[in-house]
Design a protein around this motif. Structure first.
Motif, PDB file in Angstrom:
ATOM      1  N   TYR A  29     -10.691  30.265  28.560  1.00  0.00           N
ATOM      2  CA  TYR A  29     -11.283  31.603  28.570  1.00  0.00           C
ATOM      3  C   TYR A  29     -12.897  31.396  28.631  1.00  0.00           C
ATOM      4  CZ  TYR A  29     -13.635  35.602  26.319  1.00  0.00           C
ATOM      5  OH  TYR A  29     -14.258  36.399  26.283  1.00  0.00           O
ATOM      6  N   LEU A  30     -13.580  30.093  28.088  1.00  0.00           N
ATOM      7  CA  LEU A  30     -14.739  30.035  28.247  1.00  0.00           C
ATOM      8  C   LEU A  30     -15.095  29.525  29.566  1.00  0.00           C
ATOM      9  CD1 LEU A  30     -15.516  28.360  24.694  1.00  0.00           C
ATOM     10  CD2 LEU A  30     -16.411  30.257  25.424  1.00  0.00           C
ATOM     11  N   LYS A  31     -14.409  28.805  30.001  1.00  0.00           N
ATOM     12  CA  LYS A  31     -14.663  28.439  31.388  1.00  0.00           C
ATOM     13  C   LYS A  31     -14.691  29.486  32.355  1.00  0.00           C
ATOM     14  CE  LYS A  31     -12.696  25.122  34.850  1.00  0.00           C
ATOM     15  NZ  LYS A  31     -11.514  23.954  34.991  1.00  0.00           N
ATOM     16  N   ARG A  32     -13.640  30.572  32.291  1.00  0.00           N
ATOM     17  CA  ARG A  32     -13.699  31.665  33.075  1.00  0.00           C
ATOM     18  C   ARG A  32     -14.766  32.586  32.806  1.00  0.00           C
ATOM     19  NH1 ARG A  32      -8.595  33.730  31.761  1.00  0.00           N
ATOM     20  NH2 ARG A  32      -9.603  34.938  30.287  1.00  0.00           N
ATOM     21  N   GLY A  35     -18.296  29.704  32.486  1.00  0.00           N
ATOM     22  CA  GLY A  35     -18.525  28.411  33.215  1.00  0.00           C
ATOM     23  C   GLY A  35     -17.899  27.170  32.760  1.00  0.00           C
ATOM     24  N   ARG A  36     -17.916  26.300  33.583  1.00  0.00           N
ATOM     25  CA  ARG A  36     -17.412  24.921  32.934  1.00  0.00           C
ATOM     26  C   ARG A  36     -18.244  24.305  32.141  1.00  0.00           C
ATOM     27  NH1 ARG A  36     -17.121  21.454  38.004  1.00  0.00           N
ATOM     28  NH2 ARG A  36     -18.862  20.680  37.132  1.00  0.00           N
ATOM     29  N   ARG A  37     -19.458  24.195  32.640  1.00  0.00           N
ATOM     30  CA  ARG A  37     -20.502  23.578  31.477  1.00  0.00           C
ATOM     31  C   ARG A  37     -20.525  23.896  30.080  1.00  0.00           C
ATOM     32  NH1 ARG A  37     -26.300  22.932  33.694  1.00  0.00           N
ATOM     33  NH2 ARG A  37     -26.334  21.633  31.832  1.00  0.00           N
ATOM     34  N   ALA A  38     -20.352  25.499  29.979  1.00  0.00           N
ATOM     35  CA  ALA A  38     -20.561  26.024  28.862  1.00  0.00           C
ATOM     36  C   ALA A  38     -19.112  25.717  28.002  1.00  0.00           C
ATOM     37  CB  ALA A  38     -20.506  27.762  28.725  1.00  0.00           C
ATOM     38  N   ALA A  39     -17.990  25.817  28.797  1.00  0.00           N
ATOM     39  CA  ALA A  39     -16.649  25.430  28.137  1.00  0.00           C
ATOM     40  C   ALA A  39     -16.904  23.792  27.557  1.00  0.00           C
ATOM     41  CB  ALA A  39     -15.461  25.627  29.057  1.00  0.00           C
ATOM     42  N   HIS A  40     -17.354  23.005  28.521  1.00  0.00           N
ATOM     43  CA  HIS A  40     -17.447  21.623  28.145  1.00  0.00           C
ATOM     44  C   HIS A  40     -18.466  21.379  26.903  1.00  0.00           C
ATOM     45  CE1 HIS A  40     -17.068  17.105  28.447  1.00  0.00           C
ATOM     46  NE2 HIS A  40     -18.580  17.161  28.815  1.00  0.00           N
ATOM     47  N   ARG A  41     -19.498  22.008  26.866  1.00  0.00           N
ATOM     48  CA  ARG A  41     -20.365  22.052  25.912  1.00  0.00           C
ATOM     49  C   ARG A  41     -19.597  22.185  24.372  1.00  0.00           C
ATOM     50  NH1 ARG A  41     -24.204  25.327  27.315  1.00  0.00           N
ATOM     51  NH2 ARG A  41     -24.937  23.859  28.763  1.00  0.00           N
ATOM     52  N   PHE A  42     -18.957  23.523  24.343  1.00  0.00           N
ATOM     53  CA  PHE A  42     -17.919  23.830  23.367  1.00  0.00           C
ATOM     54  C   PHE A  42     -17.377  22.883  22.698  1.00  0.00           C
ATOM     55  CE2 PHE A  42     -14.336  25.694  21.405  1.00  0.00           C
ATOM     56  CZ  PHE A  42     -14.657  26.053  20.475  1.00  0.00           C
ATOM     57  N   CYS A  43     -16.425  22.326  23.720  1.00  0.00           N
ATOM     58  CA  CYS A  43     -15.696  21.410  23.281  1.00  0.00           C
ATOM     59  C   CYS A  43     -16.331  20.262  22.534  1.00  0.00           C
ATOM     60  CB  CYS A  43     -14.731  20.741  24.609  1.00  0.00           C
ATOM     61  SG  CYS A  43     -13.729  22.083  25.089  1.00  0.00           S
ATOM     62  N   ILE A  44     -17.445  19.573  23.156  1.00  0.00           N
ATOM     63  CA  ILE A  44     -18.120  18.401  22.634  1.00  0.00           C
ATOM     64  C   ILE A  44     -18.907  18.758  21.275  1.00  0.00           C
ATOM     65  CG2 ILE A  44     -20.020  17.177  23.114  1.00  0.00           C
ATOM     66  CD1 ILE A  44     -19.431  16.984  26.165  1.00  0.00           C
ATOM     67  N   THR A  45     -19.178  19.934  21.119  1.00  0.00           N
ATOM     68  CA  THR A  45     -20.175  20.414  20.129  1.00  0.00           C
ATOM     69  C   THR A  45     -19.503  21.093  18.773  1.00  0.00           C
ATOM     70  OG1 THR A  45     -21.186  22.303  20.892  1.00  0.00           O
ATOM     71  CG2 THR A  45     -22.352  20.198  21.446  1.00  0.00           C
ATOM     72  N   GLN A  46     -18.540  21.963  19.145  1.00  0.00           N
ATOM     73  CA  GLN A  46     -17.967  22.713  18.011  1.00  0.00           C
ATOM     74  C   GLN A  46     -16.372  22.575  17.744  1.00  0.00           C
ATOM     75  OE1 GLN A  46     -19.228  26.382  19.758  1.00  0.00           O
ATOM     76  NE2 GLN A  46     -21.275  26.744  18.892  1.00  0.00           N
ATOM     77  N   CYS A  47     -15.769  22.025  18.781  1.00  0.00           N
ATOM     78  CA  CYS A  47     -14.373  21.809  18.416  1.00  0.00           C
ATOM     79  C   CYS A  47     -14.224  20.730  17.665  1.00  0.00           C
ATOM     80  CB  CYS A  47     -13.711  21.634  20.019  1.00  0.00           C
ATOM     81  SG  CYS A  47     -12.005  21.301  19.750  1.00  0.00           S
ATOM     82  N   THR A  48     -13.118  20.695  16.930  1.00  0.00           N
ATOM     83  CA  THR A  48     -12.862  19.761  15.717  1.00  0.00           C
ATOM     84  C   THR A  48     -12.235  18.604  16.501  1.00  0.00           C
ATOM     85  OG1 THR A  48     -10.982  20.649  15.141  1.00  0.00           O
ATOM     86  CG2 THR A  48     -12.760  21.250  13.826  1.00  0.00           C
ATOM     87  N   VAL A  49     -11.345  18.997  17.548  1.00  0.00           N
ATOM     88  CA  VAL A  49     -10.756  17.879  18.245  1.00  0.00           C
ATOM     89  C   VAL A  49     -11.429  17.058  19.204  1.00  0.00           C
ATOM     90  CG1 VAL A  49      -8.907  17.470  20.142  1.00  0.00           C
ATOM     91  CG2 VAL A  49      -8.742  19.139  18.315  1.00  0.00           C
ATOM     92  N   GLY A  50     -12.708  18.046  19.468  1.00  0.00           N
ATOM     93  CA  GLY A  50     -13.752  17.210  20.342  1.00  0.00           C
ATOM     94  C   GLY A  50     -14.651  16.294  19.945  1.00  0.00           C
ATOM     95  N   GLU A  51     -14.656  16.498  18.328  1.00  0.00           N
ATOM     96  CA  GLU A  51     -15.592  15.722  17.399  1.00  0.00           C
ATOM     97  C   GLU A  51     -14.648  14.611  17.142  1.00  0.00           C
ATOM     98  OE1 GLU A  51     -16.444  18.300  14.300  1.00  0.00           O
ATOM     99  OE2 GLU A  51     -17.620  19.575  15.295  1.00  0.00           O
ATOM    100  N   GLN A  52     -13.516  14.589  16.894  1.00  0.00           N
ATOM    101  CA  GLN A  52     -12.465  13.475  16.755  1.00  0.00           C
ATOM    102  C   GLN A  52     -12.488  12.447  17.842  1.00  0.00           C
ATOM    103  OE1 GLN A  52     -11.047  12.777  13.876  1.00  0.00           O
ATOM    104  NE2 GLN A  52     -10.391  10.863  14.703  1.00  0.00           N
ATOM    105  N   LEU A  53     -12.377  13.239  18.927  1.00  0.00           N
ATOM    106  CA  LEU A  53     -12.373  12.191  20.327  1.00  0.00           C
ATOM    107  C   LEU A  53     -13.704  11.524  20.477  1.00  0.00           C
ATOM    108  CD1 LEU A  53     -10.758  14.863  22.746  1.00  0.00           C
ATOM    109  CD2 LEU A  53      -9.878  12.764  21.855  1.00  0.00           C
ATOM    110  N   GLN A  54     -14.897  12.254  19.871  1.00  0.00           N
ATOM    111  CA  GLN A  54     -16.163  11.505  20.123  1.00  0.00           C
ATOM    112  C   GLN A  54     -16.171  10.091  19.172  1.00  0.00           C
ATOM    113  OE1 GLN A  54     -19.779  13.869  19.445  1.00  0.00           O
ATOM    114  NE2 GLN A  54     -18.974  15.456  21.019  1.00  0.00           N
TER     115      GLN A  54
END
Length: 61
Positions: A29-32, A35-54
């Protein structure tokens, strides 16, 4: 880091990605909409799974 420990961490990362990230509705949804950058930024900064991956990434370095 021992190769076996590295292999285990990479396996855990792959498992998380397969379970939660592949086919993520929110990312699509965010990508659509924003854009791709905003979706990626969300995954890195706000998603709990992204935080675990970091955290796994920090252990791999």
């Amino acid at each position: 880091m021992k190769p076996s420990m590295r292999k285990e961490l990479l396996s855990q990362v792959e498992g998380l990605m397969n379970q939660y990230c592949n086919g993520c509705f929110l990312h699509k949804y965010l990508k659509r909409e924003d854009g791709r950058r905003a979706a990626h930024r969300f995954c890195i900064t706000q998603c709990t799974v992204g935080e675990q991956l970091q955290e796994y990434g920090k252990k791999l370095n």
